[in-house]
Design a protein around this motif. Structure first.
Motif, PDB file in Angstrom:
ATOM      1  N   THR A 278       0.813  -1.215   0.000  1.00 22.65           N
ATOM      2  CA  THR A 278       0.000   0.000   0.000  1.00 22.65           C
ATOM      3  C   THR A 278       0.852   1.273   0.000  1.00 22.65           C
ATOM      4  O   THR A 278       0.300   2.375   0.063  1.00 22.65           O
ATOM      5  N   SER A 279       2.164   1.093  -0.027  1.00 22.69           N
ATOM      6  CA  SER A 279       3.109   2.228  -0.022  1.00 22.69           C
ATOM      7  C   SER A 279       2.928   3.107   1.212  1.00 22.69           C
ATOM      8  O   SER A 279       3.012   4.340   1.134  1.00 22.69           O
ATOM      9  N   CYS A 280       2.663   2.462   2.351  1.00 24.77           N
ATOM     10  CA  CYS A 280       2.522   3.183   3.607  1.00 24.77           C
ATOM     11  C   CYS A 280       3.779   3.004   4.454  1.00 24.77           C
ATOM     12  O   CYS A 280       4.338   1.905   4.525  1.00 24.77           O
ATOM     13  N   ALA A 281       4.192   4.076   5.104  1.00 16.20           N
ATOM     14  CA  ALA A 281       5.397   4.009   5.929  1.00 16.20           C
ATOM     15  C   ALA A 281       5.081   3.666   7.374  1.00 16.20           C
ATOM     16  O   ALA A 281       6.004   3.349   8.140  1.00 16.20           O
ATOM     17  N   SER A 282       3.801   3.717   7.771  1.00 18.39           N
ATOM     18  CA  SER A 282       3.449   3.474   9.171  1.00 18.39           C
ATOM     19  C   SER A 282       2.001   3.015   9.270  1.00 18.39           C
ATOM     20  O   SER A 282       1.226   3.123   8.309  1.00 18.39           O
ATOM     21  N   ARG A 283       1.619   2.555  10.448  1.00 19.20           N
ATOM     22  CA  ARG A 283       0.221   2.184  10.706  1.00 19.20           C
ATOM     23  C   ARG A 283      -0.689   3.401  10.615  1.00 19.20           C
ATOM     24  O   ARG A 283      -1.845   3.294  10.168  1.00 19.20           O
ATOM     25  N   THR A 284      -0.186   4.545  11.048  1.00 16.83           N
ATOM     26  CA  THR A 284      -0.990   5.772  10.991  1.00 16.83           C
ATOM     27  C   THR A 284      -1.339   6.105   9.547  1.00 16.83           C
ATOM     28  O   THR A 284      -2.504   6.433   9.222  1.00 16.83           O
ATOM     29  N   GLN A 285      -0.368   6.029   8.670  1.00 14.02           N
ATOM     30  CA  GLN A 285      -0.626   6.298   7.264  1.00 14.02           C
ATOM     31  C   GLN A 285      -1.574   5.255   6.682  1.00 14.02           C
ATOM     32  O   GLN A 285      -2.447   5.568   5.869  1.00 14.02           O
ATOM     33  N   LEU A 286      -1.425   3.991   7.127  1.00 10.23           N
ATOM     34  CA  LEU A 286      -2.321   2.949   6.661  1.00 10.23           C
ATOM     35  C   LEU A 286      -3.757   3.244   7.097  1.00 10.23           C
ATOM     36  O   LEU A 286      -4.698   3.067   6.310  1.00 10.23           O
ATOM     37  N   ALA A 287      -3.931   3.717   8.343  1.00  7.68           N
ATOM     38  CA  ALA A 287      -5.271   4.050   8.824  1.00  7.68           C
ATOM     39  C   ALA A 287      -5.910   5.151   7.990  1.00  7.68           C
ATOM     40  O   ALA A 287      -7.105   5.114   7.691  1.00  7.68           O
ATOM     41  N   VAL A 288      -5.104   6.141   7.596  1.00 13.39           N
ATOM     42  CA  VAL A 288      -5.610   7.229   6.759  1.00 13.39           C
ATOM     43  C   VAL A 288      -6.043   6.686   5.405  1.00 13.39           C
ATOM     44  O   VAL A 288      -7.103   7.057   4.883  1.00 13.39           O
TER      45      VAL A 288
END
Length: 261
Positions: free
Chosen positions: A246-256
């Protein structure tokens, strides 16, 4: 002064003789429906349904699974469970999963045909029941399935500990609940299918979607492992793959990202 009503003394319809459900049963049905009615997505819906069945009906161990078919839902374990101890789940995964009568083709035929069933009617004398469930305090299990057509289906399993078997009255309540839940389940399954289709470029397996959903809700690795019947190391492996895909660097970015999906 004329009367306002054509029949001011109209009486309520009498309940049928032998009414299977009591007023208390109907209140519990309404309680469950009110709990899940405003869920914004499938992950929230299944969480609300799980806790509603525990709170309103007293089932302790509950699993809410979903998939394209009943076999997929049960074999892949997509969904959540609560109320079972880690020791019970470890024993189940290590020794009894492949011997679970509810995972057999025969059981699938019965469950799909009836919509609601109990383990005691499917295979009451199996070693799974006599050597595993009953010694751990579970006497019987009730199961319910709601078919969402092309969007898949929802399977619910409930452990019974306070009676020798699931009562006929409980089966009647679950049949009524299944009918009322059906349109809500179908809507949530279709919405979830469309959400995943909108991110078809994310090449995630059903299990990775589950891990991503729960991580996006803020659950820890251990909490995710307990919900999905898997080990913490397996969660870490799936989450690493999810973040990369998903090209996310963190769980926070994944949640967004998931909130915008």
């Amino acid at each position: 002064m004329t009367d306002a009503l054509t029949n001011p003394r109209r009486s309520p319809r009498a309940l049928p003789e032998g009414e299977a459900l009591s007023a208390e049963d109907h209140r519990r049905l309404i309680g469950v429906l009110e709990s899940v009615d405003h869920a914004v997505d499938l992950p929230e819906f299944r969480e609300r349904l799980l806790h509603a069945l525990q709170n309103w009906f007293g089932f302790t161990g509950v699993a809410v699974l979903h998939g394209n078919t009943l076999a997929a839902a049960m074999l892949e374990g997509c969904g959540v469970q609560s109320g079972y101890t880690p020791e019970f789940m470890a024993e189940y995964n290590a020794r009894w999963m492949d011997r679970d009568p509810l995972r057999s083709p025969r059981a699938a035929e019965i469950i799909l045909a009836r919509g609601v069933a109990r383990l005691d009617d499917i295979e009451p004398d199996s070693p799974f029941v006599s050597e595993f469930l009953r010694p751990t305090g579970i006497n019987d299990k009730a199961v319910m399935v709601v078919d969402g057509g092309s969007a898949g289906l929802l399977f619910v399993g409930m452990a019974v500990v306070d009676a020798a078997r699931v009562s006929d009255r409980d089966l009647a309540v679950l049949h009524a609940l299944r009918r009322h839940l059906a349109p809500l389940v179908i809507e949530q399954l279709e919405r979830d299918r469309d959400r995943r289709a909108a991110h078809a470029n994310w090449q995630l397996t059903p299990r990775e979607w589950e891990v991503a959903d729960l991580a996006a809700q803020g659950l820890t690795n251990r909490q995710i492992a307990e919900r999905l019947f898997i080990g913490v190391d397996t969660v870490k492996k799936h989450l690493t793959r999810v973040l990369a895909e998903t090209s996310c660097a963190s769980r926070t970015q994944l949640a967004v990202r998931f909130a915008a999906a």
